[in-house]
Motif scaffolding. Structure first.
Motif: not given
Ligand SMILES: *Cc1c(COP(=O)(O)O)cnc(C)c1O
Length: 393
Positions: A19-23, A28-32, A39-42, A252-253
């Motif tokens: 789901x998160x990858x789909x989002x 297109x928000x791939x940059x941290x 952001x997923x990296x944070x 993360x998961x």
């Protein structure tokens, strides 16, 4: 009879990642540093720091990048001498060279851990100590930390393959000034590629964050370290070794699965170790007192075998369908120090060389069933018997 498993095949990435990858794909928000916050990296950094009980975590492109940044963030001057174990992966001396430092190779004993005599002889004349807990084997960290303290030099932990290992109850990777982990596919958490460093040192964290590529005021998206960040603004190179949000979404998961992977990996390892240790030609070195491992592979030494018999053993395992690698005998092995020719003149390290000539490596991922572990143990035991007792086998 259970067929031998494919030990390089990975465990599936938990479904929650989808789901998160789909989002991320949709936005297109791939940059941290695009999103103002969360952001997923944070989020990964916050969760990992929490998991390890550390103040700061910085996710980067690989463990090698984390090691490189650690040396840079420690401010090691060009030409600084960095002690590393002579039994590690070639990426480790490479990270030292990348950081403009000089690796000083330390002997490693037949239990895959640092030889303390050689360590003490060399520790007095180095500027930093980088301990690779190779294949998750923990050297005597009490002795190493005490010597570092005496000499007033920092310890970097290469815990690439030690996520989940503890030393007298303390998490490996949190004992030195900075600890580095890998998310490459053959490690406990698999993102294909990725790494993370942890530290409690605010100044070191700020320097590493900036050099990893937090240009301009992107450091404001890290836990607030305003004072050290402001001090280093515009004064450090930007090496751009950042992690992508996609990788963080894959990592993360997996964090909630770590405890299970650790205990399953340990159970698999200890089961196979107990079976192999019965064999007169195989020794699985015991952990040091105080070390609790989280292995996803097993290493063992062939004992009382000639070189020809060791080669015959390897050929036998190959014929059985799962080649056991002897670190020092497989051509161009990246963990055999004599192949690190990029270092120039290589020292003679007879103890490490002798160990590598008899030390075998076998992946044993946490996902294997008991029957699959038994099939692997049977194969190894059978290969040893066929070589050493051909009449009986
Ligand atoms: C895998 C590994 C590395 C390198 O990790 P990368 O993330 O691939 O750079 C370094 N040290 C050890 C001990 C490793 O096992």
């Amino acid at each position: 009879m259970t067929v031998l498993p494919d030990t390089h095949h990975a465990e599936a990435i938990p479904d929650e990642a989808r789901a998160e990858i789909d989002r991320l794909l949709t936005s297109g928000d791939l940059f941290r540093y695009t999103a103002p916050q969360d952001a997923p990296v944070a989020l990964l950094e916050a969760e990992f720091a929490d998991l390890m009980g550390c103040k700061y975590a910085l996710a980067v492109a690989s463990c090698s990048a984390a090691l490189f940044l650690s040396m840079k963030a420690l401010g090691l001057a060009p030409g600084a001498r960095v002690l590393i174990p002579a039994f590690t992966f070639a990426a480790v001396p490479s990270a030292v060279v990348h950081a403009d430092c000089v690796p000083v190779l330390c002997e490693v004993g037949e239990n895959y851990r640092i030889d303390l005599n050689d360590f003490h002889a060399k520790a007095a004349s180095v500027d930093a100590i980088l301990i690779s807990h190779m294949r998750g084997h923990t050297s005597d960290m009490d002795a190493i930390l005490a010597a570092a303290e005496t000499h007033g030099i920092p310890v970097i932990e290469d815990a690439a393959h030690s996520l989940g290992t503890t030393w007298h109850g303390r998490k490996i990777g949190t004992l030195g000034r900075v600890g580095c982990f890998s998310f490459q596919s053959y490690k406990m958490i698999n993102a294909g590629e990725g790494g993370i460093l942890v530290t409690d040192d605010a100044d070191l964290a700020a320097r590493a964050v900036i050099m990893s590529g937090a240009y301009e005021h992107n450091w404001k998206k890290h836990p607030v370290l305003a004072e050290p960040f402001a001090r280093w603004q515009n004064r450090l190179p930007l090496y751009n070794t950042r992690l992508s949000n996609l990788s963080a979404a894959v990592i993360r998961p997996q964090l909630p699965h770590l405890a299970r992977r650790m205990s399953d990996g340990r159970a698999n390892h200890d089961h196979v170790a107990a079976r192999l240790n019965v064999c007169p030609w195989i020794t699985v070195p015991a952990p040091l007192p105080g070390e609790e491992r989280a292995p996803d592979s097993i290493q063992f030494n062939l004992t009382g075998m000639s070189d020809a018999e060791v080669q015959a053993f390897v050929a036998q395992t190959d014929a059985a369908g799962m080649k056991v690698q002897v670190f020092g005998l497989s051509t161009d092995n990246a963990r055999a120090f004599w192949n690190w020719q990029f270092l120039g003149d290589l020292p003679d390290l007879p103890r490490t060389r002798a160990m590598l000539a008899r030390a075998c490596d076998l992946r044993l991922p946490a996902r294997l069933s008991r029957a699959e572990c038994d099939a692997i143990a049977d194969m190894v035991l059978d290969a040893a018997r066929r070589v050493m007792q051909p009449q009986a086998a």
